[in-house]
Design a protein around this motif. Structure first.
Motif, PDB file in Angstrom:
ATOM      1  N   ILE A   1       8.214  -4.208  -3.553  1.00 37.15           N
ATOM      2  CA  ILE A   1       7.713  -3.419  -2.417  1.00 37.15           C
ATOM      3  C   ILE A   1       7.914  -1.931  -2.697  1.00 37.15           C
ATOM      4  O   ILE A   1       7.016  -1.116  -2.460  1.00 37.15           O
ATOM      5  N   ASP A   2       9.078  -1.568  -3.241  1.00 36.68           N
ATOM      6  CA  ASP A   2       9.354  -0.161  -3.566  1.00 36.68           C
ATOM      7  C   ASP A   2       8.417   0.349  -4.658  1.00 36.68           C
ATOM      8  O   ASP A   2       7.867   1.447  -4.557  1.00 36.68           O
TER       9      ASP A   2
ATOM     10  N   THR B   1       1.170   3.268  -5.002  1.00 33.32           N
ATOM     11  CA  THR B   1       0.228   3.695  -3.963  1.00 33.32           C
ATOM     12  C   THR B   1       0.270   5.211  -3.787  1.00 33.32           C
ATOM     13  O   THR B   1      -0.777   5.868  -3.741  1.00 33.32           O
ATOM     14  N   ASN B   2       1.461   5.764  -3.703  1.00 30.79           N
ATOM     15  CA  ASN B   2       1.599   7.218  -3.548  1.00 30.79           C
ATOM     16  C   ASN B   2       1.002   7.957  -4.736  1.00 30.79           C
ATOM     17  O   ASN B   2       0.318   8.972  -4.570  1.00 30.79           O
TER      18      ASN B   2
ATOM     19  N   ARG C   1       5.490  -0.909  -5.531  1.00 26.65           N
ATOM     20  CA  ARG C   1       4.122  -0.909  -4.986  1.00 26.65           C
ATOM     21  C   ARG C   1       3.875   0.365  -4.186  1.00 26.65           C
ATOM     22  O   ARG C   1       2.818   0.986  -4.294  1.00 26.65           O
ATOM     23  N   SER C   2       4.858   0.787  -3.412  1.00 28.87           N
ATOM     24  CA  SER C   2       4.757   2.017  -2.642  1.00 28.87           C
ATOM     25  C   SER C   2       4.650   3.235  -3.563  1.00 28.87           C
ATOM     26  O   SER C   2       3.861   4.155  -3.316  1.00 28.87           O
ATOM     27  N   GLU C   3       5.433   3.224  -4.626  1.00 32.78           N
ATOM     28  CA  GLU C   3       5.385   4.326  -5.604  1.00 32.78           C
ATOM     29  C   GLU C   3       3.997   4.402  -6.264  1.00 32.78           C
ATOM     30  O   GLU C   3       3.439   5.490  -6.434  1.00 32.78           O
TER      31      GLU C   3
ATOM     32  N   GLN D   1      -5.556   2.085  -8.898  1.00 30.75           N
ATOM     33  CA  GLN D   1      -4.661   0.999  -8.527  1.00 30.75           C
ATOM     34  C   GLN D   1      -5.032  -0.286  -9.272  1.00 30.75           C
ATOM     35  O   GLN D   1      -4.157  -0.971  -9.804  1.00 30.75           O
TER      36      GLN D   1
END
Length: 99
Positions: A29-30, A36-37, A32-34, A53
């Protein structure tokens, strides 16, 4: 159509639905967030968020050998992180795009 359930039936049904949800690892999750950003902050006219992506996720799936990106767990996430950072480094070193 309205179905009435007792509190116990509702609790059992909710538990059933929760068990069906895929469990994502906190590490994934962490990461994936990185990712995405990064994709949002580096999109250009020629490379959209989804293009970047999909490329990153494809490379991660290729290297880890998984078919579903959300299946990543444990050491696979560490490997995925290395792949992502390597791709970012290569893009910074060889890209002529200005962000």
């Amino acid at each position: 159509m309205k179905i009435e359930m007792t509190a116990k039936e509702f609790a059992e049904y909710t538990e059933y639905l929760d068990r069906r949800k895929p469990r994502l690892s906190r590490e994934w999750i962490d990461l994936r967030s990185e990712i995405t950003n990064y994709c949002h902050s580096h999109k250009t006219m020629s490379r959209s968020f989804s293009t970047q992506q999909n490329f990153i996720y494809g490379a991660i799936r290729f290297v880890t050998g998984i078919s579903q990106i959300d299946q990543l767990k444990g050491s696979q996430v560490d490997l995925a992180r290395m792949v992502f950072h390597e791709l970012v480094e290569k893009r910074e070193n060889f890209s002529n795009e200005i962000n």
